[in-house]
Design a protein around this motif. Structure first.
Motif, PDB file in Angstrom:
ATOM      1  N   LYS A 168       2.816 -24.654  -3.689  1.00 31.68           N
ATOM      2  CA  LYS A 168       2.866 -25.848  -4.542  1.00 31.68           C
ATOM      3  C   LYS A 168       1.677 -25.919  -5.493  1.00 31.68           C
ATOM      4  O   LYS A 168       1.752 -26.586  -6.533  1.00 31.68           O
ATOM      5  N   THR A 169       0.599 -25.266  -5.143  1.00 33.91           N
ATOM      6  CA  THR A 169      -0.600 -25.312  -5.993  1.00 33.91           C
ATOM      7  C   THR A 169      -0.566 -24.269  -7.102  1.00 33.91           C
ATOM      8  O   THR A 169      -1.467 -24.248  -7.954  1.00 33.91           O
ATOM      9  N   LEU A 170       0.428 -23.379  -7.113  1.00 37.15           N
ATOM     10  CA  LEU A 170       0.495 -22.288  -8.083  1.00 37.15           C
ATOM     11  C   LEU A 170       1.459 -22.619  -9.213  1.00 37.15           C
ATOM     12  O   LEU A 170       2.380 -23.424  -9.043  1.00 37.15           O
ATOM     13  N   ASP A 171       1.234 -21.986 -10.352  1.00 36.32           N
ATOM     14  CA  ASP A 171       2.201 -22.121 -11.436  1.00 36.32           C
ATOM     15  C   ASP A 171       3.394 -21.208 -11.164  1.00 36.32           C
ATOM     16  O   ASP A 171       3.425 -20.473 -10.162  1.00 36.32           O
ATOM     17  N   GLU A 172       4.363 -21.251 -12.039  1.00 32.79           N
ATOM     18  CA  GLU A 172       5.623 -20.538 -11.785  1.00 32.79           C
ATOM     19  C   GLU A 172       5.409 -19.032 -11.661  1.00 32.79           C
ATOM     20  O   GLU A 172       5.973 -18.381 -10.768  1.00 32.79           O
ATOM     21  N   GLU A 173       4.600 -18.478 -12.507  1.00 36.64           N
ATOM     22  CA  GLU A 173       4.376 -17.028 -12.478  1.00 36.64           C
ATOM     23  C   GLU A 173       3.637 -16.611 -11.212  1.00 36.64           C
ATOM     24  O   GLU A 173       4.004 -15.627 -10.542  1.00 36.64           O
ATOM     25  N   GLN A 174       2.602 -17.346 -10.858  1.00 40.27           N
ATOM     26  CA  GLN A 174       1.850 -17.026  -9.652  1.00 40.27           C
ATOM     27  C   GLN A 174       2.712 -17.206  -8.398  1.00 40.27           C
ATOM     28  O   GLN A 174       2.611 -16.427  -7.448  1.00 40.27           O
ATOM     29  N   ARG A 175       3.557 -18.235  -8.422  1.00 47.23           N
ATOM     30  CA  ARG A 175       4.421 -18.480  -7.271  1.00 47.23           C
ATOM     31  C   ARG A 175       5.404 -17.323  -7.084  1.00 47.23           C
ATOM     32  O   ARG A 175       5.677 -16.895  -5.961  1.00 47.23           O
ATOM     33  N   LYS A 176       5.911 -16.799  -8.166  1.00 45.42           N
ATOM     34  CA  LYS A 176       6.840 -15.685  -8.079  1.00 45.42           C
ATOM     35  C   LYS A 176       6.159 -14.452  -7.481  1.00 45.42           C
ATOM     36  O   LYS A 176       6.734 -13.757  -6.627  1.00 45.42           O
ATOM     37  N   LYS A 177       4.935 -14.168  -7.909  1.00 46.50           N
ATOM     38  CA  LYS A 177       4.199 -13.023  -7.378  1.00 46.50           C
ATOM     39  C   LYS A 177       3.900 -13.202  -5.891  1.00 46.50           C
ATOM     40  O   LYS A 177       4.002 -12.252  -5.101  1.00 46.50           O
ATOM     41  N   GLU A 178       3.573 -14.417  -5.523  1.00 44.56           N
ATOM     42  CA  GLU A 178       3.262 -14.687  -4.121  1.00 44.56           C
ATOM     43  C   GLU A 178       4.488 -14.515  -3.241  1.00 44.56           C
ATOM     44  O   GLU A 178       4.402 -13.955  -2.132  1.00 44.56           O
ATOM     45  N   GLU A 179       5.639 -14.945  -3.705  1.00 44.78           N
ATOM     46  CA  GLU A 179       6.880 -14.790  -2.952  1.00 44.78           C
ATOM     47  C   GLU A 179       7.240 -13.317  -2.807  1.00 44.78           C
ATOM     48  O   GLU A 179       7.684 -12.866  -1.737  1.00 44.78           O
ATOM     49  N   GLU A 180       7.059 -12.550  -3.861  1.00 41.87           N
ATOM     50  CA  GLU A 180       7.346 -11.116  -3.802  1.00 41.87           C
ATOM     51  C   GLU A 180       6.419 -10.416  -2.805  1.00 41.87           C
ATOM     52  O   GLU A 180       6.857  -9.540  -2.043  1.00 41.87           O
ATOM     53  N   HIS A 181       5.168 -10.791  -2.807  1.00 49.13           N
ATOM     54  CA  HIS A 181       4.210 -10.195  -1.869  1.00 49.13           C
ATOM     55  C   HIS A 181       4.571 -10.549  -0.428  1.00 49.13           C
ATOM     56  O   HIS A 181       4.478  -9.697   0.467  1.00 49.13           O
ATOM     57  N   TYR A 182       5.006 -11.762  -0.224  1.00 47.25           N
ATOM     58  CA  TYR A 182       5.383 -12.202   1.125  1.00 47.25           C
ATOM     59  C   TYR A 182       6.572 -11.398   1.650  1.00 47.25           C
ATOM     60  O   TYR A 182       6.569 -10.929   2.801  1.00 47.25           O
ATOM     61  N   GLU A 183       7.577 -11.206   0.827  1.00 50.29           N
ATOM     62  CA  GLU A 183       8.744 -10.436   1.232  1.00 50.29           C
ATOM     63  C   GLU A 183       8.380  -8.973   1.478  1.00 50.29           C
ATOM     64  O   GLU A 183       8.908  -8.324   2.389  1.00 50.29           O
ATOM     65  N   GLU A 184       7.481  -8.467   0.678  1.00 48.71           N
ATOM     66  CA  GLU A 184       7.035  -7.080   0.865  1.00 48.71           C
ATOM     67  C   GLU A 184       6.346  -6.897   2.211  1.00 48.71           C
ATOM     68  O   GLU A 184       6.573  -5.897   2.911  1.00 48.71           O
ATOM     69  N   MET A 185       5.504  -7.851   2.612  1.00 48.87           N
ATOM     70  CA  MET A 185       4.808  -7.769   3.890  1.00 48.87           C
ATOM     71  C   MET A 185       5.786  -7.883   5.059  1.00 48.87           C
ATOM     72  O   MET A 185       5.635  -7.212   6.081  1.00 48.87           O
ATOM     73  N   ARG A 186       6.794  -8.706   4.919  1.00 49.40           N
ATOM     74  CA  ARG A 186       7.797  -8.844   5.978  1.00 49.40           C
ATOM     75  C   ARG A 186       8.543  -7.534   6.193  1.00 49.40           C
ATOM     76  O   ARG A 186       8.757  -7.088   7.333  1.00 49.40           O
ATOM     77  N   LYS A 187       8.960  -6.910   5.117  1.00 47.32           N
ATOM     78  CA  LYS A 187       9.685  -5.645   5.239  1.00 47.32           C
ATOM     79  C   LYS A 187       8.785  -4.551   5.809  1.00 47.32           C
ATOM     80  O   LYS A 187       9.230  -3.720   6.619  1.00 47.32           O
ATOM     81  N   LYS A 188       7.546  -4.539   5.406  1.00 48.13           N
ATOM     82  CA  LYS A 188       6.617  -3.528   5.901  1.00 48.13           C
ATOM     83  C   LYS A 188       6.386  -3.689   7.395  1.00 48.13           C
ATOM     84  O   LYS A 188       6.307  -2.699   8.133  1.00 48.13           O
ATOM     85  N   HIS A 189       6.296  -4.930   7.856  1.00 46.89           N
ATOM     86  CA  HIS A 189       6.090  -5.173   9.291  1.00 46.89           C
ATOM     87  C   HIS A 189       7.317  -4.753  10.094  1.00 46.89           C
ATOM     88  O   HIS A 189       7.193  -4.212  11.208  1.00 46.89           O
ATOM     89  N   ALA A 190       8.505  -4.973   9.554  1.00 44.64           N
ATOM     90  CA  ALA A 190       9.736  -4.639  10.277  1.00 44.64           C
ATOM     91  C   ALA A 190      10.002  -3.139  10.303  1.00 44.64           C
ATOM     92  O   ALA A 190      10.826  -2.665  11.100  1.00 44.64           O
ATOM     93  N   ASP A 191       9.311  -2.395   9.462  1.00 46.43           N
ATOM     94  CA  ASP A 191       9.531  -0.946   9.398  1.00 46.43           C
ATOM     95  C   ASP A 191       8.631  -0.252  10.429  1.00 46.43           C
ATOM     96  O   ASP A 191       7.506   0.155  10.133  1.00 46.43           O
ATOM     97  N   HIS A 192       9.115  -0.131  11.641  1.00 49.30           N
ATOM     98  CA  HIS A 192       8.339   0.484  12.724  1.00 49.30           C
ATOM     99  C   HIS A 192       9.268   1.318  13.602  1.00 49.30           C
ATOM    100  O   HIS A 192      10.503   1.165  13.538  1.00 49.30           O
TER     101      HIS A 192
END
Length: 492
Positions: free
Chosen positions: A202-226
């Motif tokens: 909520k504290t980020l602008d639209e562009e920053q929020r999009k990057k943060e969401e992409e990073h979050y999904e990337e970390m989730r997939k990386k953790h599940a890849d084991h």
């Protein structure tokens, strides 16, 4: 012979730990080393064995519980009864009846331990009341002690059979629910983590929020890849430990040998800590403390889930200990030989959407209450400051009044003392006796003209005396009466 006696005493201690469920592994952040090939290591010289360290149960009365157990074990009669009593009899309170036969010394120490525990609980009650702002309210300790069921609060002085029975039942019930409480704490942890992530977005602008969401999904997939995780307690999982940790050929896997290798204290049981140590290899496939995407709190939750699953499958008498017999029976089951796949935490979200919504509503209400509390405290502070200012002003006024009184007392002390005798008029102050420069001194002869000029006003003044209340001359009266009348009015 001495070694056999010691082994029997160790087993007695294990049985005691069973009925109070003391061997709970609460936060196993470090695994028991299992990577040593015990068949190839030379035995070191035997050293005197130290008594096993008591495991903290996490109960609020853990210290009291362990101290009671330690002193009961010192009594030979009670120790023998413990060795010969089965688990069900202990749970039903039959062992507590043996308290009447323990030595006087032990009973006296138990009395002392109970008094200390009651005092500790009273201190906790008082501290809680102080935090809630009820300093001026009388505390009914007897009523509040009812919430603590591990002792008889109606008798705070002596440790009786009822106290031991209550302690056994409370410890058993509390520890059976302890894992459930840990799961609830983990659920709150996960929801708070998600809440903080949403608030940050909520504290980020639209562009920053999009990057943060992409990073979050990337970390989730990386953790599940084991790598694939073996079913806890299955043949595949234990064989992997046998091969990689013990350095043995998987074709030579033997359940009894495996059990003896990993029974760290050699008491003939897998306690929860020893059991959880077997899952270290599986957990290392999923979690790495150096990776951003891996949460070590989640790793401990995964360890707890694995241990609970194996206990439910293997611990047939539900004493939270796995005996060699129970372990060997489990290795013959189909679940051991052909297990189902194991789903890790990323496939099992700890909370539902409804639970998350209620959690955030609860946080919002807490924040609102906290803000209101802050406003109330600020008003109280302002009121206290105003009262302090009034007190300071009153203090200044009082100080000024005291100083004024001191000055008056000092001035009065500096005045000369005047002695008056009879009707004599006190002499005037020396300064008052000084005449003006233009006034002649007493005894100086004035000129006739000056006397005449002064006599006229004097006569005029005498004429005005009757109007001002001065005595008048009595004309027509005898001289002696006039003199008498005049003498009455001419008193100095």
């Amino acid at each position: 012979m001495g070694d056999r006696v010691h082994r029997k005493m160790s087993r007695s201690r294990v049985l005691l730990a069973g009925w109070v469920l003391l061997l709970v592994q609460l936060q196993c952040t470090q695994a028991v080393p299992i990577g040593i090939d015990k068949t190839k290591v030379k035995e070191e010289e035997k050293k005197p064995e130290e008594p096993p360290v008591s495991v903290d149960t996490g109960l609020h009365y853990d210290r009291y519980l362990r101290e009671v157990i330690d002193f009961l074990e010192k009594d030979q009669h009670f120790r023998e009864k413990l060795h010969n009593t089965d688990m069900e009899d202990i749970k039903q309170g039959k062992l507590a009846q043996e308290l009447d036969f323990v030595s006087h010394h032990v009973r006296t120490k138990l009395d002392e331990l109970k008094r200390q525990e009651v005092n500790r609980l009273r201190t906790l009650i008082k501290a809680k009341q102080d935090l809630e702002g009820g300093n001026d309210i009388a505390v009914d300790h007897q009523a509040l002690l009812k919430q603590f069921e591990h002792l008889n609060h109606m008798n705070p002085h002596t440790f009786e059979v009822e106290d031991l029975d209550r302690l056994i039942k409370s410890a058993t019930g509390d520890l059976e629910n302890f894992d459930k409480d840990r799961h609830e704490e983990f659920k709150k942890y996960e929801m708070m983590k998600e809440h903080d992530r949403r608030e940050h977005l909520k504290t980020l602008d639209e562009e920053q929020r999009k990057k943060e969401e992409e990073h979050y999904e990337e970390m989730r997939k990386k953790h599940a890849d084991h790598p694939k995780v073996n079913h806890p307690g299955s043949q595949n999982q234990l064989k992997e430990v046998w091969e990689e940790a013990d350095g043995l050929d998987p074709e030579d896997f033997d359940p009894k040998t495996f059990f003896n290798l990993h029974d760290a204290n050699g008491d003939g049981f897998f306690d929860e800590q020893e059991l959880e140590a077997l899952f270290t290899k599986e957990l290392e496939k999923i979690y790495d403390p150096t990776n951003e995407e891996d949460d070590m709190v989640e790793m401990e939750e995964e360890r707890l889930r694995m241990r609970e699953h194996v206990m439910n499958e293997v611990d047939s008498n539900k004493d939270r200990l796995v005996s060699l017999d129970e372990f060997l029976v489990a290795t013959k089951k189909k679940e051991f030989l052909e297990p189902d796949s194991w789903e890790t935490l990323e496939h099992n979200q700890a909370y539902t959407d409804e639970e998350m919504r209620e959690f955030e509503e609860h946080l919002a209400q807490q924040e609102q209450d906290l803000n209101q509390r802050t406003v109330d405290l600020q008003k109280q502070r302002e009121e206290l400051e105003r009262q302090q200012e009034q007190l300071n002003a009153q203090k200044v006024e009082l100080q000024q009044a005291v100083e004024h009184m001191e000055r008056l007392k000092s001035d009065k002390a500096d005045l000369p003392e005047v002695h008056v005798e009879g009707n004599a008029v006190p002499e005037a102050h020396a300064a008052d006796n000084q005449l003006p420069p233009d006034q002649p001194a007493a005894g100086h002869h004035e000129s006739p003209h000056h006397q005449d000029t002064q006599q006229e006003p004097h006569e005029q003044q005498n004429q005005d005396l009757p109007q001002q209340g001065h005595p008048q001359e009595h004309h027509g009266e005898p001289p002696n009466q006039q003199e008498a009348a005049q003498g009455q009015h001419n008193v100095p």
